[in-house]
Design a protein around this motif. Structure first.
Motif, PDB file in Angstrom:
ATOM      1  N   ARG A   1     -17.963 -78.852  10.281  1.00 63.15           N
ATOM      2  CA  ARG A   1     -17.621 -78.726   8.858  1.00 63.15           C
ATOM      3  C   ARG A   1     -16.318 -77.309   9.065  1.00 63.15           C
ATOM      4  N   VAL A   2     -17.158 -75.618   9.650  1.00 63.92           N
ATOM      5  CA  VAL A   2     -16.645 -75.050   9.341  1.00 63.92           C
ATOM      6  C   VAL A   2     -15.477 -75.118  11.149  1.00 63.92           C
ATOM      7  N   ARG A   3     -15.824 -75.773  11.729  1.00 68.90           N
ATOM      8  CA  ARG A   3     -15.508 -75.501  13.265  1.00 68.90           C
ATOM      9  C   ARG A   3     -13.983 -76.331  12.326  1.00 68.90           C
ATOM     10  N   SER A   4     -13.571 -77.037  11.407  1.00 67.12           N
ATOM     11  CA  SER A   4     -12.393 -77.966  11.597  1.00 67.12           C
ATOM     12  C   SER A   4     -12.171 -77.620  10.602  1.00 67.12           C
ATOM     13  N   LEU A   5     -12.240 -76.598   9.693  1.00 63.67           N
ATOM     14  CA  LEU A   5     -11.354 -75.645   8.632  1.00 63.67           C
ATOM     15  C   LEU A   5     -11.165 -74.371   9.401  1.00 63.67           C
ATOM     16  N   ALA A   6     -12.161 -74.064  10.667  1.00 68.49           N
ATOM     17  CA  ALA A   6     -11.480 -73.052  11.560  1.00 68.49           C
ATOM     18  C   ALA A   6     -10.134 -73.666  12.436  1.00 68.49           C
ATOM     19  N   GLN A   7     -10.045 -75.127  12.779  1.00 69.99           N
ATOM     20  CA  GLN A   7      -9.251 -75.304  13.783  1.00 69.99           C
ATOM     21  C   GLN A   7      -8.112 -75.144  12.806  1.00 69.99           C
ATOM     22  N   LEU A   8      -7.826 -75.760  11.454  1.00 70.15           N
ATOM     23  CA  LEU A   8      -7.177 -76.496  10.724  1.00 70.15           C
ATOM     24  C   LEU A   8      -6.401 -74.868  10.578  1.00 70.15           C
ATOM     25  N   VAL A   9      -6.496 -74.063  10.737  1.00 73.97           N
ATOM     26  CA  VAL A   9      -5.604 -72.824  10.835  1.00 73.97           C
ATOM     27  C   VAL A   9      -5.625 -72.428  11.783  1.00 73.97           C
ATOM     28  N   ALA A  10      -5.618 -72.186  13.048  1.00 76.11           N
ATOM     29  CA  ALA A  10      -5.856 -72.035  14.679  1.00 76.11           C
ATOM     30  C   ALA A  10      -5.116 -72.701  15.088  1.00 76.11           C
TER      31      ALA A  10
ATOM     32  N   HIS B   1       6.901 -73.029   4.215  1.00 72.26           N
ATOM     33  CA  HIS B   1       6.678 -74.160   4.340  1.00 72.26           C
ATOM     34  C   HIS B   1       5.336 -75.167   4.983  1.00 72.26           C
ATOM     35  N   TRP B   2       4.764 -74.604   6.021  1.00 67.79           N
ATOM     36  CA  TRP B   2       3.832 -75.308   7.550  1.00 67.79           C
ATOM     37  C   TRP B   2       2.610 -74.273   6.773  1.00 67.79           C
ATOM     38  N   ILE B   3       2.061 -72.794   5.853  1.00 68.31           N
ATOM     39  CA  ILE B   3       1.187 -72.803   5.532  1.00 68.31           C
ATOM     40  C   ILE B   3       1.122 -73.297   4.831  1.00 68.31           C
ATOM     41  N   SER B   4       2.208 -73.518   3.474  1.00 68.47           N
ATOM     42  CA  SER B   4       1.752 -74.167   2.061  1.00 68.47           C
ATOM     43  C   SER B   4       0.691 -76.101   2.666  1.00 68.47           C
ATOM     44  N   GLU B   5       1.310 -76.428   3.135  1.00 68.58           N
ATOM     45  CA  GLU B   5       0.877 -77.465   3.409  1.00 68.58           C
ATOM     46  C   GLU B   5      -0.137 -77.210   4.356  1.00 68.58           C
ATOM     47  N   GLY B   6      -0.824 -76.461   5.065  1.00 65.45           N
ATOM     48  CA  GLY B   6      -2.633 -76.165   5.726  1.00 65.45           C
ATOM     49  C   GLY B   6      -2.983 -75.951   4.998  1.00 65.45           C
ATOM     50  N   PHE B   7      -2.378 -74.826   3.236  1.00 61.59           N
ATOM     51  CA  PHE B   7      -3.768 -74.119   2.621  1.00 61.59           C
ATOM     52  C   PHE B   7      -3.820 -75.447   1.576  1.00 61.59           C
ATOM     53  N   ASP B   8      -2.548 -76.490   1.521  1.00 62.53           N
ATOM     54  CA  ASP B   8      -3.237 -78.084   0.411  1.00 62.53           C
ATOM     55  C   ASP B   8      -4.109 -78.188   1.068  1.00 62.53           C
ATOM     56  N   ALA B   9      -4.072 -78.262   1.654  1.00 64.79           N
ATOM     57  CA  ALA B   9      -5.334 -79.039   2.515  1.00 64.79           C
ATOM     58  C   ALA B   9      -6.674 -78.683   3.090  1.00 64.79           C
TER      59      ALA B   9
ATOM     60  N   ALA C   1     -15.015 -69.622   9.678  1.00 66.81           N
ATOM     61  CA  ALA C   1     -13.815 -70.568   9.048  1.00 66.81           C
ATOM     62  C   ALA C   1     -12.925 -68.653   8.395  1.00 66.81           C
ATOM     63  N   ASP C   2     -14.238 -67.968   7.386  1.00 65.60           N
ATOM     64  CA  ASP C   2     -13.643 -67.245   6.796  1.00 65.60           C
ATOM     65  C   ASP C   2     -13.130 -66.418   7.550  1.00 65.60           C
ATOM     66  N   CYS C   3     -13.674 -65.802   9.095  1.00 67.90           N
ATOM     67  CA  CYS C   3     -12.836 -65.230   9.723  1.00 67.90           C
ATOM     68  C   CYS C   3     -11.388 -65.774  10.110  1.00 67.90           C
ATOM     69  N   CYS C   4     -11.519 -67.182   9.788  1.00 68.86           N
ATOM     70  CA  CYS C   4      -9.952 -67.579  10.521  1.00 68.86           C
ATOM     71  C   CYS C   4      -8.878 -67.565   9.299  1.00 68.86           C
ATOM     72  N   LEU C   5      -9.228 -67.376   7.933  1.00 70.53           N
ATOM     73  CA  LEU C   5      -8.930 -67.863   6.727  1.00 70.53           C
ATOM     74  C   LEU C   5      -8.489 -66.716   6.044  1.00 70.53           C
ATOM     75  N   VAL C   6      -8.992 -65.666   5.804  1.00 75.31           N
ATOM     76  CA  VAL C   6      -8.104 -64.557   6.281  1.00 75.31           C
ATOM     77  C   VAL C   6      -7.126 -63.573   6.782  1.00 75.31           C
ATOM     78  N   PRO C   7      -7.028 -63.969   7.707  1.00 78.51           N
ATOM     79  CA  PRO C   7      -5.499 -63.760   8.643  1.00 78.51           C
ATOM     80  C   PRO C   7      -4.769 -64.378   8.261  1.00 78.51           C
ATOM     81  N   GLN C   8      -5.088 -66.281   7.784  1.00 74.75           N
ATOM     82  CA  GLN C   8      -3.758 -66.584   7.894  1.00 74.75           C
ATOM     83  C   GLN C   8      -3.057 -66.488   6.214  1.00 74.75           C
ATOM     84  N   ILE C   9      -4.519 -65.818   5.598  1.00 71.40           N
ATOM     85  CA  ILE C   9      -3.762 -65.733   3.876  1.00 71.40           C
ATOM     86  C   ILE C   9      -2.972 -64.054   3.830  1.00 71.40           C
TER      87      ILE C   9
END
Length: 221
Positions: A97-106, A138-146, A169-177
């Motif tokens: 689960r954590v890897r899938s969240l990280a890869q959703l961003v990366a 657009h693409w950030i919004s699509e990704g963040f919706d998911a 997952a948090d390591c990837c999420l915060v920079p994308q925010i």
């Protein structure tokens, strides 16, 4: 494992930002080697750096004489060599689960608003800046919706993306925010993401990794 760590980084690169967070969470000291992605057309394109990373991207982590590339692979290497505190949870199901969240961003969000993509849209197709910004939002919004949907109501979601300790997952999420805000997105649209960011930024490891705290950040940042 007393060999020196060097991180080839750019202050505003979200991929390098991920690795800085991970190194900080581990309490690891490292030397920053700045690679300016805009100066002189991009220092990452120079032959010397291309020998360091043939992809001509940051980050690269140097551990002793060895070079490691790709931010998620770097973070997993760091987690294996310095296992405490862990960046991945204990069970295979939780790690997936954590890897899938990280890869959703990366893998899904970040590549579509990467500098080289923006340059291609500009130089090859003459896409004006306002249209490129719409593309990015657009693409950030699509990704963040998911991402928000995967967090909301999931029993594993806690203070952080998974439970009550920060993970990959948090390591990837915060920079994308950080990137999302740069392009004018209102993060309040995603309340779970927003709450997790607030929890992360209470930790020195995240605050110290922020772009404006890097040695190569311009003064006005």
């Amino acid at each position: 494992m007393g060999e020196e760590l060097r991180l080839y980084s750019y202050w505003r690169s979200s991929a390098a930002y991920r690795v800085r967070i991970g190194l900080n969470l581990k309490g690891l000291g490292y030397e920053t080697v700045p690679v300016h992605l805009l100066r002189d057309g991009g220092e990452q394109l120079a032959p010397d750096y291309a020998r360091t990373n043939p992809q001509k991207l940051v980050p690269v982590l140097q551990h002793g004489q060895r070079l490691f590339r790709q931010s998620l692979a770097i973070l997993e290497y760091v987690d294996e060599v310095w296992p405490s505190p862990p960046l991945l949870p204990a069970t295979s199901r939780e790690r997936q689960r954590v890897r899938s969240l990280a890869q959703l961003v990366a893998s899904d969000i970040h590549p579509l608003n990467n500098l080289r993509v923006m340059r291609y849209l500009d130089r090859e197709w003459n896409v004006p800046q306002p249209e490129r910004d719409v593309w990015t939002r657009h693409w950030i919004s699509e990704g963040f919706d998911a991402f928000e949907a995967l967090l909301q109501g999931h029993p594993a979601t806690g203070t952080f993306c998974d439970g009550h300790l920060p993970t990959l997952a948090d390591c990837c999420l915060v920079p994308q925010i950080y990137n999302a805000r740069r392009f004018g997105l209102d993060i309040e649209r995603w309340p779970t993401i927003c709450a997790i960011e607030q929890a992360c930024l209470e930790l020195p490891a995240f605050r110290d990794a922020a772009p404006d705290r890097q040695p190569d950040a311009p003064q006005q940042a």
